[in-house]
Design an enzyme around this catalytic site. Structure first.
Site, mmCIF file in Angstrom:
data_model
loop_
_atom_site.group_PDB
_atom_site.id
_atom_site.type_symbol
_atom_site.label_atom_id
_atom_site.label_comp_id
_atom_site.label_asym_id
_atom_site.label_seq_id
_atom_site.Cartn_x
_atom_site.Cartn_y
_atom_site.Cartn_z
ATOM 1 C CE LYS A 1 -3.843 -2.285 2.299
ATOM 2 N NZ LYS A 1 -4.572 -2.479 3.565
ATOM 3 C CG HIS B 1 1.426 -10.470 17.200
ATOM 4 N ND1 HIS B 1 1.439 -11.216 18.354
ATOM 5 C CD2 HIS B 1 2.708 -10.406 16.789
ATOM 6 C CE1 HIS B 1 2.678 -11.586 18.623
ATOM 7 N NE2 HIS B 1 3.466 -11.101 17.685
#
Length: 123
Positions: free
Chosen positions: A62, A111
């Protein structure tokens, strides 16, 4: 420092765990480098670490503005590595390196058992 791109991605760890169970080594080798596979497989919860790296690869794509499989960029062109102190960084190979045109790639990973996230800044 001139920012040339930014990317962020969020991945559900159970989705990556399912991919690992269903497609095993084929999924690993198509998506991750040998170094990433060795690192993640040595972790207590490999799926969380694979998910964080998957998110990082998406975030880099991205930031580059290419996406994955567009303009020649593939999964293994983007590699997450760790310094001795644990700090993650990105190594770019092939088409991803060409698109970055000498930019520095900064990354942050996080995470939990359920989610993995990565943010990338190209400067």
């Amino acid at each position: 420092m001139k920012v040339t791109g930014i990317g962020i991605d969020l991945v559900e760890v159970p989705r990556i765990r399912d991919m690992l169970e269903r497609h095993g080594q084929r999924f690993k080798e198509r998506t991750f480098t040998a170094g990433e596979i060795a690192y993640c497989d040595a972790c207590a919860e490999p799926a969380m670490n694979y998910a964080a790296r998957f998110a990082a690869k998406e975030a880099v794509a991205k930031a580059l503005g290419t996406g994955i499989w567009a303009e020649g960029v593939n999964w293994t062109d983007i590699e997450v590595v760790r310094a001795d102190n644990g700090k993650p960084s990105i190594l770019l190979h092939g088409a991803a390196k060409e698109h970055a045109a000498g930019s520095t790639c900064l990354v942050s990973l996080t995470h939990t058992r359920d989610l993995a996230m990565a943010q990338v800044l190209l400067a």
